[in-house]
Structures are given as C-alpha cells and as structure tokens.
Motif scaffolding. Structure first.
Motif, PDB file in Angstrom:
ATOM      1  N   UNK A   6      27.817 -64.989  30.798  1.00  0.00           N
ATOM      2  CA  UNK A   6      28.411 -63.749  30.277  1.00  0.00           C
ATOM      3  C   UNK A   6      27.819 -62.517  30.958  1.00  0.00           C
ATOM      4  N   UNK A   7      28.436 -61.386  30.734  1.00  0.00           N
ATOM      5  CA  UNK A   7      27.969 -60.107  31.262  1.00  0.00           C
ATOM      6  C   UNK A   7      26.624 -59.779  30.624  1.00  0.00           C
ATOM      7  N   UNK A   8      25.767 -59.110  31.359  1.00  0.00           N
ATOM      8  CA  UNK A   8      24.430 -58.732  30.895  1.00  0.00           C
ATOM      9  C   UNK A   8      24.511 -57.892  29.623  1.00  0.00           C
ATOM     10  N   UNK A   9      23.732 -58.271  28.624  1.00  0.00           N
ATOM     11  CA  UNK A   9      23.608 -57.515  27.382  1.00  0.00           C
ATOM     12  C   UNK A   9      22.372 -56.616  27.532  1.00  0.00           C
ATOM     13  N   UNK A  10      22.549 -55.491  28.215  1.00  0.00           N
ATOM     14  CA  UNK A  10      21.442 -54.600  28.542  1.00  0.00           C
ATOM     15  C   UNK A  10      20.627 -54.242  27.300  1.00  0.00           C
ATOM     16  N   UNK A  38       9.746 -59.602  34.373  1.00  0.00           N
ATOM     17  CA  UNK A  38       9.727 -61.064  34.345  1.00  0.00           C
ATOM     18  C   UNK A  38      11.123 -61.605  34.603  1.00  0.00           C
ATOM     19  N   UNK A  39      11.184 -62.606  35.458  1.00  0.00           N
ATOM     20  CA  UNK A  39      12.415 -63.343  35.707  1.00  0.00           C
ATOM     21  C   UNK A  39      12.285 -64.695  35.020  1.00  0.00           C
ATOM     22  N   UNK A  40      13.242 -65.023  34.157  1.00  0.00           N
ATOM     23  CA  UNK A  40      13.313 -66.348  33.539  1.00  0.00           C
ATOM     24  C   UNK A  40      14.583 -67.010  34.058  1.00  0.00           C
ATOM     25  N   UNK A  41      14.410 -68.215  34.603  1.00  0.00           N
ATOM     26  CA  UNK A  41      15.540 -68.951  35.170  1.00  0.00           C
ATOM     27  C   UNK A  41      15.704 -70.261  34.423  1.00  0.00           C
ATOM     28  N   UNK A  42      16.914 -70.577  34.056  1.00  0.00           N
ATOM     29  CA  UNK A  42      17.226 -71.891  33.503  1.00  0.00           C
ATOM     30  C   UNK A  42      17.794 -72.715  34.643  1.00  0.00           C
ATOM     31  N   UNK A  43      17.040 -73.748  35.024  1.00  0.00           N
ATOM     32  CA  UNK A  43      17.429 -74.604  36.146  1.00  0.00           C
ATOM     33  C   UNK A  43      17.216 -76.061  35.748  1.00  0.00           C
ATOM     34  N   UNK A 109      15.026 -77.995  23.242  1.00  0.00           N
ATOM     35  CA  UNK A 109      16.142 -77.146  23.672  1.00  0.00           C
ATOM     36  C   UNK A 109      16.240 -75.828  22.914  1.00  0.00           C
ATOM     37  N   UNK A 110      15.208 -75.475  22.152  1.00  0.00           N
ATOM     38  CA  UNK A 110      15.248 -74.260  21.336  1.00  0.00           C
ATOM     39  C   UNK A 110      15.261 -72.987  22.178  1.00  0.00           C
ATOM     40  N   UNK A 111      14.552 -72.997  23.318  1.00  0.00           N
ATOM     41  CA  UNK A 111      14.511 -71.801  24.155  1.00  0.00           C
ATOM     42  C   UNK A 111      15.875 -71.570  24.806  1.00  0.00           C
ATOM     43  N   UNK A 112      16.470 -72.628  25.338  1.00  0.00           N
ATOM     44  CA  UNK A 112      17.813 -72.504  25.909  1.00  0.00           C
ATOM     45  C   UNK A 112      18.806 -71.954  24.896  1.00  0.00           C
ATOM     46  N   UNK A 116      20.682 -68.320  24.744  1.00  0.00           N
ATOM     47  CA  UNK A 116      22.117 -68.563  24.955  1.00  0.00           C
ATOM     48  C   UNK A 116      22.399 -68.874  26.420  1.00  0.00           C
ATOM     49  N   UNK A 117      21.508 -69.703  26.992  1.00  0.00           N
ATOM     50  CA  UNK A 117      21.698 -70.146  28.369  1.00  0.00           C
ATOM     51  C   UNK A 117      22.992 -70.947  28.443  1.00  0.00           C
ATOM     52  N   UNK A 118      23.738 -70.743  29.489  1.00  0.00           N
ATOM     53  CA  UNK A 118      25.058 -71.351  29.642  1.00  0.00           C
ATOM     54  C   UNK A 118      25.054 -72.468  30.676  1.00  0.00           C
TER      55      UNK A 118
END
Length: 182
Positions: A6-10, A38-43, A109-112, A116-118
């Motif tokens: 989704x679009x960034x929720x600033x 901080x950069x958080x990446x879901x990979x 999976x609580x952090x994802x 709301x990681x997609x």
C-alpha cells in the motif's frame, strides 16, 4: 502470487518488537532506531523477487549502514510450510549474499501482522522518531532497462536521514505474498 504494497502512511509509529536471529541473538527495534533512522525489510529466502535483488540489497544496505542508518530484516513466513525459509537456511542465505544486517525470525508472525507486511520484499523506512516515511521498492527500473535503475530506497533513506521526511512520490514494492500460518 504477485502483490503490491500500500501507499506510505506517513507518520505511522513503528510498533516496538524484539526478535532473534537464527543464532539466538536478540534485537529490539527501539534500540536500533538510530539518529539517522531505521530501515526494516520483510524478506525471505525462497521468494524469486528477493533472490533477484539479494546481492544489490546487501550492497545498498551496507552503504546505508556506513552512513549511520540502521537496518533490520524480518522473515515472517511460516517456515514449517516453506522449509526453504527455515532459520538454518536464513543463515546460509545471509552468508551467501553477504548480509551485514541482522536477519530476524518472526516465529509467531506477530511482527509481520503488526506492520501489515504484504509481500517479500516489503520495505519500511523510519525517521529517528520511529515515524514511517517510506514504503516503496528497492529501485525503479525505467522502461525495463536495468541500466537506467533509479535507487529509490537509497535516495529515500538518505532523505529521511537528512530531513526526517521521506519523498512524497514512492513506487510500491512488489513481491510474493507472506506465507501466513492458518
């Protein structure tokens, strides 16, 4: 299945979490929130989109970390369903691609879900106040030409580090769906 973020929720505030890497070392998000953000990446390991960018991701994140921007990667897939994403395979994947950032297991999976990681990859760029300023892609290949890549993530994180705010124009990330437990 290909999904877009989704679009960034600033200004959305990053929920705090503590996760472990496959070796059992704990990392707390709030302790990683540095002066420059901080950069958080879901990979994950098995996603072809992540596999395609893994080496570039290692290079770009090393540059960001050298500039004082902290980086965390989170693997939220159900690795019992997708064995290729197991903690042991996460260690191998990180070593193979030279990841210098912590690669963390989101066991329940609580952090994802909180974030709301997609999809994988899904990038979240936060300023030093923990406010979301970027939710986009690694880069934007213009007209399919890899020689004309615009490094969106690098530019965005550098702008966040300098001004506290991300770019208003952002391209959504694309990737494989996160494999949620039933």
């Amino acid at each position: 299945m290909l999904l877009d973020t989704p679009i960034c929720d600033f200004g959305w505030k990053a929920p705090n979490f503590t996760l472990q890497d496959p070796a059992g070392n704990s990392f707390t998000m709030s302790e990683q929130l540095g002066e420059n953000g901080l950069l958080i990446m879901f990979i994950c390991n098995h996603c072809p989109y992540v596999q395609r960018i893994a080496d570039r991701l290692a290079e770009d994140t090393k540059q960001l970390m050298d500039e004082g921007i902290n980086v965390l990667a989170v693997m939220s897939n159900d690795y019992r369903l997708v064995a290729q994403d197991s903690p042991e395979n996460m260690q191998r994947f990180a070593l193979q691609h030279g990841f210098a950032f912590p690669y963390l297991v989101d066991e329940d999976q609580s952090v994802g879900k909180q974030y709301k990681a997609i999809c994988t990859p899904d990038f979240f760029g936060f300023n030093n106040q923990g406010e979301l300023q970027y939710r986009g892609r690694l880069d934007d290949a213009r007209m399919g030409d890899s020689a004309l890549r615009v490094p969106e993530l690098l530019h965005a994180m550098r702008q966040i580090a300098t001004t506290g705010q991300g770019p208003k124009e952002q391209s959504p990330s694309m990737g494989c769906s996160i494999k949620w437990r039933d």
